[in-house]
Design a protein around this motif. Structure first.
Motif, PDB file in Angstrom:
ATOM      1  N   TYR A   1       0.789  -1.238   0.000  1.00  0.00           N
ATOM      2  CA  TYR A   1       0.000   0.000   0.000  1.00  0.00           C
ATOM      3  C   TYR A   1       0.819   1.285   0.000  1.00  0.00           C
ATOM      4  O   TYR A   1       0.543   2.196  -0.779  1.00  0.00           O
ATOM      5  CB  TYR A   1      -0.947   0.037   1.215  1.00  0.00           C
ATOM      6  CG  TYR A   1      -1.979  -1.049   1.190  1.00  0.00           C
ATOM      7  CD1 TYR A   1      -3.107  -0.935   0.390  1.00  0.00           C
ATOM      8  CD2 TYR A   1      -1.824  -2.194   1.954  1.00  0.00           C
ATOM      9  CE1 TYR A   1      -4.065  -1.934   0.361  1.00  0.00           C
ATOM     10  CE2 TYR A   1      -2.775  -3.194   1.928  1.00  0.00           C
ATOM     11  CZ  TYR A   1      -3.890  -3.068   1.129  1.00  0.00           C
ATOM     12  OH  TYR A   1      -4.823  -4.057   1.085  1.00  0.00           O
ATOM     13  N   HIS A   2       1.801   1.379   0.857  1.00  0.00           N
ATOM     14  CA  HIS A   2       2.470   2.660   1.101  1.00  0.00           C
ATOM     15  C   HIS A   2       3.179   3.237  -0.126  1.00  0.00           C
ATOM     16  O   HIS A   2       3.014   4.399  -0.449  1.00  0.00           O
ATOM     17  CB  HIS A   2       3.464   2.529   2.256  1.00  0.00           C
ATOM     18  CG  HIS A   2       4.192   3.796   2.552  1.00  0.00           C
ATOM     19  ND1 HIS A   2       3.567   4.871   3.155  1.00  0.00           N
ATOM     20  CD2 HIS A   2       5.458   4.195   2.297  1.00  0.00           C
ATOM     21  CE1 HIS A   2       4.434   5.861   3.272  1.00  0.00           C
ATOM     22  NE2 HIS A   2       5.587   5.467   2.758  1.00  0.00           N
ATOM     23  N   TYR A   3       3.972   2.438  -0.803  1.00  0.00           N
ATOM     24  CA  TYR A   3       4.774   2.966  -1.900  1.00  0.00           C
ATOM     25  C   TYR A   3       3.978   3.203  -3.180  1.00  0.00           C
ATOM     26  O   TYR A   3       4.328   4.040  -3.990  1.00  0.00           O
ATOM     27  CB  TYR A   3       5.962   2.047  -2.201  1.00  0.00           C
ATOM     28  CG  TYR A   3       6.975   2.048  -1.086  1.00  0.00           C
ATOM     29  CD1 TYR A   3       7.694   3.193  -0.781  1.00  0.00           C
ATOM     30  CD2 TYR A   3       7.201   0.918  -0.319  1.00  0.00           C
ATOM     31  CE1 TYR A   3       8.621   3.205   0.240  1.00  0.00           C
ATOM     32  CE2 TYR A   3       8.130   0.920   0.707  1.00  0.00           C
ATOM     33  CZ  TYR A   3       8.834   2.066   0.981  1.00  0.00           C
ATOM     34  OH  TYR A   3       9.739   2.086   1.998  1.00  0.00           O
ATOM     35  N   TYR A   4       2.917   2.442  -3.388  1.00  0.00           N
ATOM     36  CA  TYR A   4       2.101   2.596  -4.591  1.00  0.00           C
ATOM     37  C   TYR A   4       1.133   3.761  -4.454  1.00  0.00           C
ATOM     38  O   TYR A   4       0.620   4.027  -3.375  1.00  0.00           O
ATOM     39  CB  TYR A   4       1.271   1.341  -4.862  1.00  0.00           C
ATOM     40  CG  TYR A   4       2.049   0.200  -5.464  1.00  0.00           C
ATOM     41  CD1 TYR A   4       2.362   0.196  -6.816  1.00  0.00           C
ATOM     42  CD2 TYR A   4       2.462  -0.866  -4.690  1.00  0.00           C
ATOM     43  CE1 TYR A   4       3.058  -0.847  -7.374  1.00  0.00           C
ATOM     44  CE2 TYR A   4       3.162  -1.919  -5.240  1.00  0.00           C
ATOM     45  CZ  TYR A   4       3.462  -1.907  -6.585  1.00  0.00           C
ATOM     46  OH  TYR A   4       4.149  -2.941  -7.146  1.00  0.00           O
ATOM     47  N   ALA A   5       0.894   4.420  -5.560  1.00  0.00           N
ATOM     48  CA  ALA A   5      -0.110   5.490  -5.602  1.00  0.00           C
ATOM     49  C   ALA A   5      -0.767   5.464  -6.979  1.00  0.00           C
ATOM     50  O   ALA A   5      -0.117   5.160  -7.984  1.00  0.00           O
ATOM     51  CB  ALA A   5       0.534   6.841  -5.360  1.00  0.00           C
TER      52      ALA A   5
ATOM     53  N   SER B   1       9.755   4.130  -5.501  1.00  0.00           N
ATOM     54  CA  SER B   1      10.757   3.261  -4.885  1.00  0.00           C
ATOM     55  C   SER B   1      11.434   2.316  -5.877  1.00  0.00           C
ATOM     56  O   SER B   1      12.479   1.757  -5.571  1.00  0.00           O
ATOM     57  CB  SER B   1      10.122   2.449  -3.755  1.00  0.00           C
ATOM     58  OG  SER B   1       9.106   1.616  -4.268  1.00  0.00           O
ATOM     59  N   SER B   2      10.857   2.131  -7.070  1.00  0.00           N
ATOM     60  CA  SER B   2      11.429   1.203  -8.044  1.00  0.00           C
ATOM     61  C   SER B   2      10.915   1.539  -9.439  1.00  0.00           C
ATOM     62  O   SER B   2       9.732   1.852  -9.595  1.00  0.00           O
ATOM     63  CB  SER B   2      11.033  -0.234  -7.689  1.00  0.00           C
ATOM     64  OG  SER B   2      11.417  -1.129  -8.717  1.00  0.00           O
ATOM     65  N   PRO B   3      11.764   1.423 -10.460  1.00  0.00           N
ATOM     66  CA  PRO B   3      11.291   1.707 -11.817  1.00  0.00           C
ATOM     67  C   PRO B   3      10.398   0.616 -12.401  1.00  0.00           C
ATOM     68  O   PRO B   3       9.788   0.819 -13.439  1.00  0.00           O
ATOM     69  CB  PRO B   3      12.587   1.837 -12.620  1.00  0.00           C
ATOM     70  CG  PRO B   3      13.586   1.025 -11.869  1.00  0.00           C
ATOM     71  CD  PRO B   3      13.197   1.155 -10.417  1.00  0.00           C
ATOM     72  N   ILE B   4      10.302  -0.544 -11.749  1.00  0.00           N
ATOM     73  CA  ILE B   4       9.485  -1.621 -12.306  1.00  0.00           C
ATOM     74  C   ILE B   4       8.151  -1.784 -11.576  1.00  0.00           C
ATOM     75  O   ILE B   4       7.488  -2.807 -11.710  1.00  0.00           O
ATOM     76  CB  ILE B   4      10.240  -2.966 -12.359  1.00  0.00           C
ATOM     77  CG1 ILE B   4      10.651  -3.435 -10.970  1.00  0.00           C
ATOM     78  CG2 ILE B   4      11.428  -2.876 -13.286  1.00  0.00           C
ATOM     79  CD1 ILE B   4      11.207  -4.851 -10.945  1.00  0.00           C
ATOM     80  N   ARG B   5       7.704  -0.785 -10.864  1.00  0.00           N
ATOM     81  CA  ARG B   5       6.426  -0.873 -10.153  1.00  0.00           C
ATOM     82  C   ARG B   5       5.266  -0.268 -10.934  1.00  0.00           C
ATOM     83  O   ARG B   5       4.140  -0.306 -10.480  1.00  0.00           O
ATOM     84  CB  ARG B   5       6.525  -0.216  -8.786  1.00  0.00           C
ATOM     85  CG  ARG B   5       7.359  -1.043  -7.829  1.00  0.00           C
ATOM     86  CD  ARG B   5       7.171  -0.596  -6.426  1.00  0.00           C
ATOM     87  NE  ARG B   5       7.833  -1.528  -5.533  1.00  0.00           N
ATOM     88  CZ  ARG B   5       7.483  -1.716  -4.288  1.00  0.00           C
ATOM     89  NH1 ARG B   5       6.480  -1.035  -3.778  1.00  0.00           N
ATOM     90  NH2 ARG B   5       8.111  -2.570  -3.541  1.00  0.00           N
TER      91      ARG B   5
END
Length: 174
Positions: A27-31, A64-68
């Motif tokens: 949850y936290h890193y995704y938007a 946090s990551s280019p593959i998200r």
């Protein structure tokens, strides 16, 4: 008696740490992306990304990551027109998305790629160093986007020598 309290304390700490890690990863890193990028595919003629017709684009991303990055959309474009105009992607393996982003089902996409009811196209090469944007389109017009490591990215991140076929890694400027 003290050992029992220490054991309970360690279990509580482990439970809190596990719940925190789960929350951060899911949850936290995704938007949700408020204004998603236009869907692009690499032209077989120019070798450059071109915008395609895409409706109802929804996307999520994380810094946090280019593959998200993950996105879902629909398009009226047919497979026959797309394959004549745009570059297919080899080795497309859908990456899972958080359960709450329910339009993106990596298992369904992977199965469709295997049985040929969906085709994978290159959306943009090296969107970040060693990361390509992949676009998959089903026969019925449903489309999905994610980013995955390309050969140079896999070599760079596992420590293997990248070789002359890969572009030079960008240098960080301070």
């Amino acid at each position: 008696m003290n050992g029992k309290y220490i054991g309970i304390g360690l279990m509580v700490i482990a439970l809190i740490a596990g719940a925190s890690l789960y929350y951060l990863q899911v949850y936290h890193y995704y938007a949700k992306v408020e204004t998603p990028d236009a869907v692009q595919l690499v032209s077989v003629v120019t070798g450059e990304p071109e915008e395609i017709i895409a409706d109802e684009i929804t996307a999520i991303d994380a810094t946090s990551s280019p593959i998200r990055y993950r996105a879902c959309f629909s398009t009226p474009m047919s497979h026959s027109m797309l394959t004549e105009t745009y570059q297919l992607a080899d080795g497309a393996i859908p990456l899972t998305a958080p359960d709450w982003f329910d339009c993106f089902n990596a298992t369904e996409i992977g199965t469709a790629l295997e049985d040929g009811t969906a085709l994978a196209f290159l959306g943009k090469e090296n969107i970040e160093y060693g990361v390509d944007r992949i676009v998959v389109i089903f026969e019925d017009g449903r489309g999905y986007v994610w980013q995955q490591l390309n050969d140079c990215g896999q070599k760079a991140y596992d420590g293997t020598a990248v070789g002359p076929e890969c572009p030079a890694r960008p240098t960080e400027s301070n």
